[in-house]
Design a protein around this motif. Structure first.
Motif, PDB file in Angstrom:
ATOM      1  N   ASN A   1     -11.721  -8.118   3.087  1.00 38.22           N
ATOM      2  CA  ASN A   1     -13.071  -7.578   3.223  1.00 38.22           C
ATOM      3  C   ASN A   1     -13.249  -6.806   4.518  1.00 38.22           C
ATOM      4  O   ASN A   1     -14.169  -6.005   4.636  1.00 38.22           O
ATOM      5  CB  ASN A   1     -14.114  -8.689   3.131  1.00 38.22           C
ATOM      6  CG  ASN A   1     -14.272  -9.187   1.717  1.00 38.22           C
ATOM      7  OD1 ASN A   1     -13.971  -8.480   0.764  1.00 38.22           O
ATOM      8  ND2 ASN A   1     -14.737 -10.413   1.572  1.00 38.22           N
ATOM      9  N   LEU A   2     -12.396  -7.038   5.487  1.00 37.00           N
ATOM     10  CA  LEU A   2     -12.520  -6.388   6.789  1.00 37.00           C
ATOM     11  C   LEU A   2     -11.446  -5.362   7.086  1.00 37.00           C
ATOM     12  O   LEU A   2     -11.611  -4.523   7.961  1.00 37.00           O
ATOM     13  CB  LEU A   2     -12.525  -7.438   7.907  1.00 37.00           C
ATOM     14  CG  LEU A   2     -13.668  -8.435   7.874  1.00 37.00           C
ATOM     15  CD1 LEU A   2     -13.479  -9.479   8.957  1.00 37.00           C
ATOM     16  CD2 LEU A   2     -14.995  -7.727   8.023  1.00 37.00           C
ATOM     17  N   ILE A   3     -10.332  -5.420   6.399  1.00 37.95           N
ATOM     18  CA  ILE A   3      -9.185  -4.574   6.745  1.00 37.95           C
ATOM     19  C   ILE A   3      -8.786  -3.698   5.559  1.00 37.95           C
ATOM     20  O   ILE A   3      -8.675  -4.170   4.432  1.00 37.95           O
ATOM     21  CB  ILE A   3      -7.966  -5.435   7.152  1.00 37.95           C
ATOM     22  CG1 ILE A   3      -8.321  -6.381   8.283  1.00 37.95           C
ATOM     23  CG2 ILE A   3      -6.777  -4.565   7.510  1.00 37.95           C
ATOM     24  CD1 ILE A   3      -8.692  -5.699   9.586  1.00 37.95           C
ATOM     25  N   ILE A   4      -8.529  -2.420   5.832  1.00 35.31           N
ATOM     26  CA  ILE A   4      -7.998  -1.509   4.819  1.00 35.31           C
ATOM     27  C   ILE A   4      -6.824  -0.733   5.404  1.00 35.31           C
ATOM     28  O   ILE A   4      -6.726  -0.537   6.612  1.00 35.31           O
ATOM     29  CB  ILE A   4      -9.056  -0.516   4.302  1.00 35.31           C
ATOM     30  CG1 ILE A   4      -9.606   0.326   5.438  1.00 35.31           C
ATOM     31  CG2 ILE A   4     -10.166  -1.223   3.566  1.00 35.31           C
ATOM     32  CD1 ILE A   4     -10.425   1.492   4.964  1.00 35.31           C
ATOM     33  N   ASN A   5      -5.933  -0.320   4.531  1.00 31.80           N
ATOM     34  CA  ASN A   5      -4.838   0.581   4.901  1.00 31.80           C
ATOM     35  C   ASN A   5      -5.191   1.969   4.378  1.00 31.80           C
ATOM     36  O   ASN A   5      -5.581   2.114   3.226  1.00 31.80           O
ATOM     37  CB  ASN A   5      -3.515   0.161   4.250  1.00 31.80           C
ATOM     38  CG  ASN A   5      -2.945  -1.091   4.841  1.00 31.80           C
ATOM     39  OD1 ASN A   5      -3.226  -1.456   5.963  1.00 31.80           O
ATOM     40  ND2 ASN A   5      -2.138  -1.773   4.053  1.00 31.80           N
ATOM     41  N   VAL A   6      -5.016   2.983   5.215  1.00 27.36           N
ATOM     42  CA  VAL A   6      -5.189   4.375   4.815  1.00 27.36           C
ATOM     43  C   VAL A   6      -3.794   4.989   4.834  1.00 27.36           C
ATOM     44  O   VAL A   6      -3.088   4.905   5.840  1.00 27.36           O
ATOM     45  CB  VAL A   6      -6.138   5.121   5.778  1.00 27.36           C
ATOM     46  CG1 VAL A   6      -6.342   6.549   5.319  1.00 27.36           C
ATOM     47  CG2 VAL A   6      -7.467   4.387   5.887  1.00 27.36           C
ATOM     48  N   ASN A   7      -3.371   5.570   3.706  1.00 28.10           N
ATOM     49  CA  ASN A   7      -1.998   6.050   3.537  1.00 28.10           C
ATOM     50  C   ASN A   7      -1.969   7.541   3.214  1.00 28.10           C
ATOM     51  O   ASN A   7      -2.884   8.054   2.565  1.00 28.10           O
ATOM     52  CB  ASN A   7      -1.329   5.306   2.384  1.00 28.10           C
ATOM     53  CG  ASN A   7      -1.377   3.817   2.565  1.00 28.10           C
ATOM     54  OD1 ASN A   7      -0.574   3.250   3.267  1.00 28.10           O
ATOM     55  ND2 ASN A   7      -2.340   3.161   1.929  1.00 28.10           N
ATOM     56  N   LEU A   8      -0.900   8.197   3.625  1.00 30.63           N
ATOM     57  CA  LEU A   8      -0.705   9.612   3.336  1.00 30.63           C
ATOM     58  C   LEU A   8       0.778   9.870   3.124  1.00 30.63           C
ATOM     59  O   LEU A   8       1.617   9.423   3.910  1.00 30.63           O
ATOM     60  CB  LEU A   8      -1.219  10.472   4.496  1.00 30.63           C
ATOM     61  CG  LEU A   8      -1.026  11.977   4.374  1.00 30.63           C
ATOM     62  CD1 LEU A   8      -1.869  12.522   3.233  1.00 30.63           C
ATOM     63  CD2 LEU A   8      -1.397  12.658   5.678  1.00 30.63           C
ATOM     64  N   GLY A   9       1.094  10.587   2.055  1.00 25.05           N
ATOM     65  CA  GLY A   9       2.476  10.991   1.797  1.00 25.05           C
ATOM     66  C   GLY A   9       2.525  12.478   1.517  1.00 25.05           C
ATOM     67  O   GLY A   9       1.653  13.018   0.832  1.00 25.05           O
TER      68      GLY A   9
ATOM     69  N   CYS B   1      10.552  13.558   0.100  1.00 27.34           N
ATOM     70  CA  CYS B   1       9.486  13.158   1.022  1.00 27.34           C
ATOM     71  C   CYS B   1       9.683  13.879   2.353  1.00 27.34           C
ATOM     72  O   CYS B   1      10.763  13.822   2.938  1.00 27.34           O
ATOM     73  CB  CYS B   1       9.512  11.650   1.235  1.00 27.34           C
ATOM     74  SG  CYS B   1       8.239  11.066   2.355  1.00 27.34           S
ATOM     75  N   CYS B   2       8.659  14.585   2.794  1.00 25.31           N
ATOM     76  CA  CYS B   2       8.699  15.258   4.093  1.00 25.31           C
ATOM     77  C   CYS B   2       8.192  14.336   5.190  1.00 25.31           C
ATOM     78  O   CYS B   2       8.717  14.313   6.289  1.00 25.31           O
ATOM     79  CB  CYS B   2       7.798  16.489   4.097  1.00 25.31           C
ATOM     80  SG  CYS B   2       8.291  17.771   2.992  1.00 25.31           S
ATOM     81  N   SER B   3       7.132  13.612   4.863  1.00 28.54           N
ATOM     82  CA  SER B   3       6.490  12.770   5.855  1.00 28.54           C
ATOM     83  C   SER B   3       5.595  11.758   5.155  1.00 28.54           C
ATOM     84  O   SER B   3       5.097  12.009   4.062  1.00 28.54           O
ATOM     85  CB  SER B   3       5.659  13.632   6.808  1.00 28.54           C
ATOM     86  OG  SER B   3       5.166  12.859   7.871  1.00 28.54           O
ATOM     87  N   SER B   4       5.406  10.643   5.805  1.00 30.96           N
ATOM     88  CA  SER B   4       4.450   9.653   5.302  1.00 30.96           C
ATOM     89  C   SER B   4       3.945   8.856   6.487  1.00 30.96           C
ATOM     90  O   SER B   4       4.611   8.764   7.516  1.00 30.96           O
ATOM     91  CB  SER B   4       5.086   8.735   4.261  1.00 30.96           C
ATOM     92  OG  SER B   4       6.118   7.978   4.850  1.00 30.96           O
ATOM     93  N   ALA B   5       2.764   8.314   6.334  1.00 31.83           N
ATOM     94  CA  ALA B   5       2.173   7.518   7.405  1.00 31.83           C
ATOM     95  C   ALA B   5       1.157   6.571   6.800  1.00 31.83           C
ATOM     96  O   ALA B   5       0.637   6.798   5.713  1.00 31.83           O
ATOM     97  CB  ALA B   5       1.511   8.425   8.433  1.00 31.83           C
ATOM     98  N   ALA B   6       0.892   5.501   7.527  1.00 34.10           N
ATOM     99  CA  ALA B   6      -0.126   4.541   7.134  1.00 34.10           C
ATOM    100  C   ALA B   6      -0.863   4.100   8.381  1.00 34.10           C
ATOM    101  O   ALA B   6      -0.292   4.062   9.474  1.00 34.10           O
ATOM    102  CB  ALA B   6       0.498   3.340   6.434  1.00 34.10           C
ATOM    103  N   SER B   7      -2.118   3.796   8.224  1.00 34.04           N
ATOM    104  CA  SER B   7      -2.932   3.365   9.345  1.00 34.04           C
ATOM    105  C   SER B   7      -3.852   2.250   8.867  1.00 34.04           C
ATOM    106  O   SER B   7      -4.369   2.299   7.753  1.00 34.04           O
ATOM    107  CB  SER B   7      -3.751   4.553   9.869  1.00 34.04           C
ATOM    108  OG  SER B   7      -4.455   4.200  11.024  1.00 34.04           O
ATOM    109  N   ILE B   8      -4.044   1.257   9.701  1.00 35.19           N
ATOM    110  CA  ILE B   8      -4.915   0.127   9.376  1.00 35.19           C
ATOM    111  C   ILE B   8      -6.227   0.298  10.120  1.00 35.19           C
ATOM    112  O   ILE B   8      -6.242   0.709  11.276  1.00 35.19           O
ATOM    113  CB  ILE B   8      -4.252  -1.201   9.786  1.00 35.19           C
ATOM    114  CG1 ILE B   8      -2.947  -1.399   9.023  1.00 35.19           C
ATOM    115  CG2 ILE B   8      -5.192  -2.379   9.567  1.00 35.19           C
ATOM    116  CD1 ILE B   8      -2.127  -2.570   9.512  1.00 35.19           C
ATOM    117  N   CYS B   9      -7.326  -0.001   9.453  1.00 36.02           N
ATOM    118  CA  CYS B   9      -8.615   0.068  10.146  1.00 36.02           C
ATOM    119  C   CYS B   9      -9.554  -1.004   9.641  1.00 36.02           C
ATOM    120  O   CYS B   9      -9.355  -1.576   8.573  1.00 36.02           O
ATOM    121  CB  CYS B   9      -9.239   1.453  10.033  1.00 36.02           C
ATOM    122  SG  CYS B   9      -9.923   1.867   8.442  1.00 36.02           S
TER     123      CYS B   9
END
Length: 96
Positions: free
Chosen positions: A49-57, A66-74
């Motif tokens: 309920n408090l944490i999400i992952n935001v992902n990009l590929g 795959c050229c690049s990928s990243a993930a970020s937690i917020c």
């Protein structure tokens, strides 16, 4: 950047089957239909309920590599956290 409106029907068709980030290459078909050389797909995963992952590929359209990928937690409850997560994704994808 390209306008995805010319591929709206194709996008809707694939979305009707499954999520575009997990469709096993359908994003490449969409990108080819639009004449793009790279395709970026982003998605959000709810961890709690408090944490999400935001992902990009990002993938090369011709090879599918795959050229690049990243993930970020917020923290999902704070608007500032979304901005920081997006900033981290851009920094990580661009390598800086």
């Amino acid at each position: 950047m390209v306008d995805n409106a010319p591929a709206a029907a194709l996008i809707a068709e694939y979305r009707g089957r499954e999520a575009l980030h997990a469709c096993n290459g359908c994003e490449l078909d969409i990108a080819r239909a639009l004449g793009a050389s790279l395709v970026a797909v982003g998605w959000v995963q709810k961890v709690s309920n408090l944490i999400i992952n935001v992902n990009l590929g990002i993938r090369e359209v011709d090879s599918g590599a795959c050229c690049s990928s990243a993930a970020s937690i917020c923290a999902a409850t704070r608007t500032k956290s979304w901005g920081r997560a997006a900033d981290r994704l851009v920094r990580d994808v661009l390598g800086g």
